[in-house]
Design a protein around this motif. Structure first.
Motif, mmCIF file in Angstrom:
data_model
loop_
_atom_site.group_PDB
_atom_site.id
_atom_site.type_symbol
_atom_site.label_atom_id
_atom_site.label_comp_id
_atom_site.label_asym_id
_atom_site.label_seq_id
_atom_site.Cartn_x
_atom_site.Cartn_y
_atom_site.Cartn_z
ATOM 1 N N PHE A 29 -18.760 -8.618 0.816
ATOM 2 C CA PHE A 29 -17.390 -8.333 0.417
ATOM 3 C C PHE A 29 -17.486 -7.425 -0.806
ATOM 4 N N ASN A 30 -16.771 -6.331 -0.813
ATOM 5 C CA ASN A 30 -16.780 -5.381 -1.936
ATOM 6 C C ASN A 30 -18.208 -5.033 -2.376
ATOM 7 N N VAL A 34 -22.434 -12.022 0.504
ATOM 8 C CA VAL A 34 -22.170 -13.466 0.464
ATOM 9 C C VAL A 34 -23.236 -14.161 1.321
ATOM 10 N N ARG A 53 -22.207 -25.892 -0.766
ATOM 11 C CA ARG A 53 -21.233 -26.041 -1.852
ATOM 12 C C ARG A 53 -19.966 -25.219 -1.590
ATOM 13 N N ASN A 54 -18.898 -25.555 -2.311
ATOM 14 C CA ASN A 54 -17.669 -24.758 -2.222
ATOM 15 C C ASN A 54 -17.990 -23.300 -2.525
ATOM 16 N N GLY A 55 -17.471 -22.412 -1.712
ATOM 17 C CA GLY A 55 -17.600 -20.987 -1.986
ATOM 18 C C GLY A 55 -18.945 -20.394 -1.597
ATOM 19 N N GLY A 57 -20.055 -19.856 1.424
ATOM 20 C CA GLY A 57 -19.935 -18.922 2.555
ATOM 21 C C GLY A 57 -19.881 -19.565 3.935
ATOM 22 N N LYS A 58 -19.518 -20.841 4.009
ATOM 23 C CA LYS A 58 -19.479 -21.530 5.311
ATOM 24 C C LYS A 58 -18.420 -20.910 6.235
ATOM 25 N N THR A 59 -17.211 -20.717 5.674
ATOM 26 C CA THR A 59 -16.140 -20.131 6.493
ATOM 27 C C THR A 59 -16.496 -18.692 6.858
ATOM 28 N N THR A 60 -17.061 -17.961 5.906
ATOM 29 C CA THR A 60 -17.468 -16.576 6.184
ATOM 30 C C THR A 60 -18.496 -16.550 7.315
ATOM 31 N N LYS A 69 -14.918 -11.682 11.464
ATOM 32 C CA LYS A 69 -15.290 -10.821 10.337
ATOM 33 C C LYS A 69 -16.411 -9.910 10.803
ATOM 34 N N GLU A 171 -14.582 -27.468 8.936
ATOM 35 C CA GLU A 171 -14.107 -28.666 8.226
ATOM 36 C C GLU A 171 -13.022 -29.412 9.015
ATOM 37 N N HIS A 203 -17.994 -31.102 4.284
ATOM 38 C CA HIS A 203 -18.413 -31.455 2.924
ATOM 39 C C HIS A 203 -18.832 -32.918 2.862
HETATM 40 N N1 LIG Z 1 -11.748 -11.454 2.276
HETATM 41 C C1 LIG Z 1 -12.518 -11.690 1.217
HETATM 42 N N2 LIG Z 1 -12.658 -10.774 0.239
HETATM 43 C C2 LIG Z 1 -13.452 -10.978 -0.822
HETATM 44 N N3 LIG Z 1 -14.173 -12.106 -1.012
HETATM 45 C C3 LIG Z 1 -14.067 -13.069 -0.082
HETATM 46 C C4 LIG Z 1 -13.233 -12.913 1.070
HETATM 47 N N4 LIG Z 1 -13.344 -14.041 1.824
HETATM 48 C C5 LIG Z 1 -14.195 -14.859 1.171
HETATM 49 N N5 LIG Z 1 -14.625 -14.282 0.040
HETATM 50 C C6 LIG Z 1 -15.597 -14.848 -0.933
HETATM 51 O O1 LIG Z 1 -16.778 -15.194 -0.221
HETATM 52 C C7 LIG Z 1 -17.348 -16.387 -0.773
HETATM 53 C C8 LIG Z 1 -17.522 -17.417 0.325
HETATM 54 O O2 LIG Z 1 -16.232 -17.893 0.709
HETATM 55 P P1 LIG Z 1 -16.068 -18.955 1.893
HETATM 56 O O3 LIG Z 1 -14.616 -19.217 2.034
HETATM 57 O O4 LIG Z 1 -16.800 -18.459 3.070
HETATM 58 O O5 LIG Z 1 -16.829 -20.216 1.289
HETATM 59 P P2 LIG Z 1 -16.869 -21.722 1.820
HETATM 60 O O6 LIG Z 1 -18.289 -22.156 1.726
HETATM 61 O O7 LIG Z 1 -16.212 -21.800 3.144
HETATM 62 O O8 LIG Z 1 -16.005 -22.440 0.710
HETATM 63 P P3 LIG Z 1 -15.221 -23.865 0.734
HETATM 64 O O9 LIG Z 1 -16.256 -24.925 0.924
HETATM 65 O O10 LIG Z 1 -14.620 -23.921 -0.632
HETATM 66 O O11 LIG Z 1 -14.216 -23.797 1.840
HETATM 67 C C9 LIG Z 1 -16.408 -16.838 -1.904
HETATM 68 O O12 LIG Z 1 -16.912 -16.378 -3.122
HETATM 69 C C10 LIG Z 1 -15.106 -16.147 -1.553
HETATM 70 O O13 LIG Z 1 -14.339 -15.899 -2.707
#
Ligand SMILES: Nc1ncnc2c1ncn2[C@@H]1O[C@H](COP(=O)(O)OP(=O)(O)OP(=O)(O)O)[C@@H](O)[C@H]1O
Length: 261
Positions: A29-30, A34, A53-55, A57-60, A69, A171, A203
């Motif tokens: 991203f940018n 990730v 952990r939160n953030g 990148g699981k959803t990504t 994506k 989740e 989680h």
């Molecule tokens: N469209 C986007 N543009 C910029 N950064 C993004 C975008 N989508 C996600 N991110 C960043 O990518 C990283 C991973 O986000 P993601 O949502 O995949 O984490 P996660 O593990 O699913 O988090 P959680 O457990 O809190 O749901 C985070 O730092 C988030 O801010």
């Protein structure tokens, strides 16, 4: 051809049929990655959990796997096909939990399920699905009036509506009570018994431990550890009594510094 398993070498050295293989996936991203050179595989017929952990990148990762994506590098192979070249055919055989925003708020539970049924050539019987998810009691309730637990049951039902070979859930049990969580676990186990493979992020360490056949830990842009819960604990514990949560904390750190940054 869909449903043709690829074969992966398991940590025991034997070859397991795999329904999903990710090779050297990078997602930025940018201009900042990730996920970087991430590789993983899901065996056919297993329930596989991604924890991190939160953030982290699981959803990504899940959205990159299903082609929502665009990835910057690497390949994703589902049921023997590359997601980039055969996304439409692959998605016929993959059940994903839709975003709540993709539901029509004024539609009833039953209308929503019937609508999603119409998207697939071979779908599950809506009545049977509603009974399975205990949605039959609230089939005429509008989506906008559903509680969190009712909505979650509907979203999981919608992931199964097309009779998929692979179900991918982000989740699925967050924010719901133990009764609904147990119901979702029962349904996922019964789908597995029918031969379905399941990938989910969670989680909850007890969910990973009790529900998942294998677990992948996502940390620092990669899968750092994978295997059964027993294998992960045995290989990475610091004390004999360590639980999966203890091992997870050793491997991914206890400080909140990354979050604050
Ligand atoms: N469209 C986007 N543009 C910029 N950064 C993004 C975008 N989508 C996600 N991110 C960043 O990518 C990283 C991973 O986000 P993601 O949502 O995949 O984490 P996660 O593990 O699913 O988090 P959680 O457990 O809190 O749901 C985070 O730092 C988030 O801010």
């Amino acid at each position: 051809m869909i449903n043709q398993p690829a074969f992966e070498r398991s940590i025991h050295g034997d070859h397991q049929p795999s329904c999903l293989t990710v090779n050297n996936l990078t997602k930025k991203f940018n201009n900042e990655s990730v996920l970087e050179n991430l590789s993983m595989s899901i065996y056919q017929g297993e329930i596989h959990g991604i924890i991190g952990r939160n953030g982290v990148g699981k959803t990504t990762l899940i959205e990159s796997i299903i082609g929502l994506k665009e990835i910057d590098a690497g390949t994703v192979n589902i049921l023997g096909e590359d997601i980039k070249s055969s996304r439409y055919e692959i998605m016929e055989a993959v059940g994903i939990q839709p975003q709540e925003a993709n539901l029509l708020p004024r539609q009833s539970v039953s209308e929503t399920i019937h609508l999603f049924t119409s998207f697939y050539k071979e779908s599950m019987d809506p009545k049977e699905l509603m009974q399975m998810m205990e949605l039959d009691q609230i089939e005429s309730k509008r989506v906008k009036n559903l509680s969190v637990g009712q909505k979650q049951r509907l979203l999981v039902a919608l992931a199964m509506v097309g009779n998929p070979a692979l179900i991918i859930l982000d989740e699925p049990t967050t924010g719901i009570d133990p009764q609904i969580r147990q119901l979702i676990w029962r349904v996922l186990r019964s789908m597995k018994e029918k031969g379905c493979s399941i990938l989910l992020s969670t989680h909850y360490m007890d969910e990973a431990e009790k529900l998942c056949d294998r677990i992948s830990i996502l940390h620092d842009k990669k899968i750092i550890v994978h295997g059964s819960c027993h294998e992960i604990i045995t290989e990475h514990r610091e004390k004999f009594t360590d639980s999966l949560e203890d091992v997870f904390l050793h491997l991914t750190g206890t400080s909140l510094r990354r979050e604050v940054d």
